[in-house]
Design a protein around this motif. Structure first.
Motif, short mmCIF file in Angstrom:
data_model
loop_
_atom_site.label_atom_id
_atom_site.label_comp_id
_atom_site.label_asym_id
_atom_site.label_seq_id
_atom_site.Cartn_x
_atom_site.Cartn_y
_atom_site.Cartn_z
N VAL A 43 55.37 -91.20 -43.43
CA VAL A 43 55.07 -92.62 -43.31
C VAL A 43 53.66 -92.86 -43.83
N ILE A 44 53.56 -93.68 -44.85
CA ILE A 44 52.25 -94.03 -45.42
C ILE A 44 51.95 -95.48 -45.06
N ASN A 45 50.91 -95.66 -44.26
CA ASN A 45 50.46 -97.00 -43.86
C ASN A 45 49.32 -97.38 -44.81
N SER A 46 49.65 -98.16 -45.82
CA SER A 46 48.77 -98.35 -46.98
C SER A 46 47.76 -99.47 -46.81
N CYS A 47 46.80 -99.48 -47.72
CA CYS A 47 45.78 -100.53 -47.80
C CYS A 47 45.71 -101.03 -49.23
N THR A 48 45.36 -102.30 -49.40
CA THR A 48 45.29 -102.86 -50.76
C THR A 48 44.05 -103.73 -50.95
N VAL A 49 43.02 -103.50 -50.13
CA VAL A 49 41.82 -104.33 -50.20
C VAL A 49 41.11 -104.18 -51.54
N THR A 50 41.14 -102.97 -52.11
CA THR A 50 40.48 -102.73 -53.41
C THR A 50 41.42 -101.94 -54.31
N HIS A 51 41.03 -101.84 -55.60
CA HIS A 51 41.78 -101.00 -56.53
C HIS A 51 41.79 -99.55 -56.05
N GLN A 52 40.67 -99.11 -55.49
CA GLN A 52 40.58 -97.74 -55.00
C GLN A 52 41.59 -97.48 -53.88
N SER A 53 41.78 -98.49 -53.01
CA SER A 53 42.76 -98.36 -51.94
C SER A 53 44.17 -98.19 -52.51
N ASP A 54 44.49 -98.99 -53.51
CA ASP A 54 45.80 -98.86 -54.17
C ASP A 54 45.96 -97.48 -54.78
N HIS A 55 44.90 -97.00 -55.43
CA HIS A 55 44.94 -95.69 -56.10
C HIS A 55 45.19 -94.58 -55.08
N LYS A 56 44.49 -94.65 -53.95
CA LYS A 56 44.69 -93.64 -52.91
C LYS A 56 46.10 -93.68 -52.35
N SER A 57 46.62 -94.88 -52.15
CA SER A 57 47.98 -95.02 -51.62
C SER A 57 48.99 -94.39 -52.57
N ARG A 58 48.83 -94.65 -53.87
CA ARG A 58 49.75 -94.07 -54.85
C ARG A 58 49.65 -92.55 -54.87
N ASN A 59 48.45 -92.02 -54.74
CA ASN A 59 48.26 -90.57 -54.71
C ASN A 59 49.00 -89.94 -53.53
N PHE A 60 48.92 -90.58 -52.37
CA PHE A 60 49.59 -90.02 -51.20
C PHE A 60 51.11 -90.13 -51.31
N ILE A 61 51.59 -91.18 -51.98
CA ILE A 61 53.02 -91.28 -52.24
C ILE A 61 53.49 -90.09 -53.08
N ASN A 62 52.70 -89.76 -54.10
CA ASN A 62 53.03 -88.61 -54.96
C ASN A 62 52.98 -87.30 -54.18
N GLN A 63 51.99 -87.16 -53.31
CA GLN A 63 51.84 -85.93 -52.53
C GLN A 63 53.03 -85.72 -51.60
N ALA A 64 53.44 -86.78 -50.93
CA ALA A 64 54.57 -86.68 -50.01
C ALA A 64 55.83 -86.27 -50.73
N ASN A 65 56.02 -86.81 -51.91
CA ASN A 65 57.21 -86.47 -52.70
C ASN A 65 57.20 -85.01 -53.12
N ARG A 66 56.03 -84.47 -53.45
CA ARG A 66 55.94 -83.07 -53.88
C ARG A 66 56.19 -82.12 -52.71
N LYS A 67 55.79 -82.50 -51.50
CA LYS A 67 55.93 -81.60 -50.35
C LYS A 67 57.40 -81.31 -50.03
N ASN A 68 58.18 -82.35 -50.00
CA ASN A 68 59.60 -82.18 -49.66
C ASN A 68 60.39 -83.32 -50.29
N PRO A 69 60.97 -83.11 -51.46
CA PRO A 69 61.68 -84.18 -52.17
C PRO A 69 62.92 -84.69 -51.43
N ASN A 70 63.37 -83.95 -50.39
CA ASN A 70 64.54 -84.39 -49.63
C ASN A 70 64.18 -85.17 -48.37
N SER A 71 62.91 -85.38 -48.15
CA SER A 71 62.48 -86.10 -46.95
C SER A 71 62.65 -87.60 -47.12
#
Length: 427
Positions: A43-71
Motif C-alpha cells: 500500500v503506497i499512500n502517496s503525496c503530490t504537493v511537488t514534482h519531487q513527491s510525484d517522482h518518489k511515489s512513482r519510484n516506490f510503485i516500481n520498487q513494489a512491483n519488482r519485489k513481488n510481481p504477484n502481489s
C-alpha cells in the motif's frame, strides 16, 4: 499469515491514515513487514504537493512491483486523485483509491482475496472512519479532526485532491482521544489539512483543544501543523496548560509580504511575528518550526533575503524548505516570472545552511536542562525518543521501556546534520 507493507509520503495526515489502515490489517491477521521486503500486499499512500513527491511515489510503485510481481499493489493518497488516469493505466497497479475512500483500503483487499473484484469507486466515502492507530508505525497517537481546505493558496493543489474543508463531529473526536488514552497512548497529536479552521456546529478549534486538555489521563497533547491565521486568543491562553507541549509548526512560506500576497496567504510578516512573540511570551524556549517555499514566481533576491532574515530573527527550531513546483490547475501555474531552476537550487543551498545553523543554535540552549522524553525505541540501556519540545533525544538509563515518559538531564548534542540531544535518565 499474509504479509502487508506500507510506504507513506507527505504530511502527518497521511501518516495518521496509514497508521490506522495498518492497524486494521493487523487486526485481521496480516503481518506487517518493511516495504523493502517481499509482501502479499503493498500500500503506497502517496503525496503530490511537488514534482519531487510525484517522482518518489512513482519510484516506490516500481520498487513494489519488482519485489513481488504477484502481489496486490494499492496506490492511494493525493497522487491517486491528481494523476488517477495515469495510475489506472499502469498494469502493475491493482487498485487506485482516492482520498475520500482511503479508509476502505482493507475492505478492498479483503474482497479481492475472497474473489470479489471491487472497483474503488464502489467503496464507501468516509473521511473519518479510520479507527484505532494503536498498531501503527508511531508511538504518538494521531487523531484526525478535520480534512480539506478552503484557503486556495495560489501554489497549492491540496483543495483539488483533498476537497473542501470538512470537520469531524466533536464527540467522535473526544471518544477517539479517550480510546487511544485508554489503550496506553502517552502523546496525542491533532492532525488534519487545516486544523485551525475546525468548525462543527458551535465548536471551533480552540474548543476542541480545551476539551481534550480537560480529559483525565497521563498524556500530553501536540498540534501537528497550523496556519498562522487559524487560531485566536483562547488557544494562545491554553499553551501554558501542563498537558500542552511547547511546540507549534506555524507555516510561514515566505518572509516577504509581496510574495505572501501573491501566494494568497492570509497574514502579513508583522502579524506572523506578533503571533511568535505571543507564543514565546508563554514560554521563551517554545519550539516553533515552519515551512518555506523557495523560488515562488516573481521571488526576487530581496524577497529571498527577507526570508533568510526572518529565519535568523525568529530562531525557528526547524525549517522544512522546498523548491516551488508548478502544480497544474493552480493560479501560480499561470503566473509569469517563473524562477529559473538553477536559481532555486542555489537559494535552497543558502537557506538550508542558515536553517541548519539556527536549528543547532536553538538545540544547544537545552544542554544542561531537563526534557520529558517519550521513548520510541530502546536498545539495552539506551533509549531514543522526543522531548516535549519535539527535539530528538537519546539517553541512558535503567529498565527503559517504549511508550513511557522519562525525565532526562541533557548533557550534550551530536554534531550530525540532524543534531540529537544526549543525556542521562534522572531518578
Amino acid at each position: 499469515m499474509k504479509k502487508v507493507a506500507f510506504k507513506t509520503l507527505g504530511c502527518r495526515l497521511n501518516q495518521y491514515e496509514t497508521d490506522a489502515i495498518a492497524s486494521q490489517f493487523q487486526d485481521n491477521d496480516f503481518q506487517l513487514v518493511p516495504f523493502d521486503k517481499e509482501a502479499d500486499v503493498y500500500v503506497i499512500n502517496s503525496c503530490t504537493v511537488t514534482h519531487q513527491s510525484d517522482h518518489k511515489s512513482r519510484n516506490f510503485i516500481n520498487q513494489a512491483n519488482r519485489k513481488n510481481p504477484n502481489s496486490i499493489l494499492v496506490v492511494t493518497g493525493c497522487m491517486a486523485n491528481n494523476a488517477k488516469n495515469e495510475l489506472e493505466s499502469r498494469e502493475e497497479i491493482n487498485y487506485v483509491v482516492e482520498n475520500d475512500r482511503k479508509s476502505s483500503v482493507f475492505s478492498l483487499v479483503e474482497a479481492h482475496y475472497k474473489g470479489e473484484i471491487l472497483h474503488p469507486s464502489k467503496l464507501n466515502t468516509d473521511l473519518f472512519s479510520y479507527g484505532s492507530t494503536e498498531k501503527g508505525f508511531h508511538t504518538r497517537s494521531m487523531v484526525k479532526i478535520q480534512d480539506g481546505c478552503d484557503n486556495f493558496c495560489t501554489f497549492c493543489i491540496i483543495p483539488s485532491v483533498r476537497g473542501r474543508a470538512v470537520s469531524r463531529p466533536i464527540q467522535d473526536i473526544l471518544d477517539n482521544v479517550r480510546d487511544v488514552i485508554s489503550n496506553g497512548a502517552k502523546e496525542v497529536v491533532l492532525t488534519g489539512v487545516n486544523i485551525g479552521r475546525y468548525e462543527f456546529e458551535n465548536y471551533k478549534f480552540d474548543d476542541i483543544v480545551e476539551q481534550i486538555l480537560e480529559l483525565e489521563g497521563d498524556f500530553r497533547l501536540r498540534i501537528s501543523s497550523i496556519e498562522p491565521d487559524g487560531f485566536g486568543d483562547k488557544f494562545l491562553g491554553l499553551l501554558n496548560h501542563p498537558k500542552m507541549t511547547p511546540h507549534l509548526h506555524l507555516c510561514l512560506q515566505s518572509g516577504s509580504d509581496p510574495v505572501l500576497l501573491q501566494m494568497r496567504r492570509m497574514y502579513t510578516i508583522k502579524r506572523f511575528k506578533e503571533i511568535v512573540d505571543r507564543v514565546r511570551s508563554v514560554r521563551s524556549d517554545f519550539n516553533i518550526t515552519t515551512d518555506v517555499i523557495i523560488g515562488f514566481p516573481g521571488e526576487s533576491d530581496q524577497d529571498f533575503d527577507a526570508t533568510c532574515n526572518i529565519i535568523k530573527e525568529l530562531q525557528f527550531g526547524h525549517v522544512h524548505a522546498f523548491k516551488y513546483s508548478i502544480r497544474k490547475g493552480t493560479r501560480a501555474e499561470r503566473m509569469t516570472e517563473q524562477v529559473d531552476e538553477k536559481i532555486k537550487t542555489k537559494r535552497s543551498e543558502l537557506l538550508r545552511g542558515i536553517s541548519d545553523q539556527v536549528k543547532k543554535q536553538y538545540r544547544t540552549e537545552f544542554i544542561g536542562k531537563e526534557q520529558i522524553v517519550l521513548v520510541e525505541k530502546t536498545n539495552g540501556k539506551i533509549a531514543k525518543g522526543y522531548g516535549e519540545h519535539y527535539i530528538p533525544v537519546e539517553f541512558s538509563g535503567e529498565e527503559l521501556k517504549k511508550n513511557h515518559f522519562y525525565k532526562v538531564k541533557i548533557k550534550s548534542m551530536t554534531a550530525e546534520d540532524e543534531p540529537v540531544l544526549t543525556g542521562e535518565q534522572m531518578i
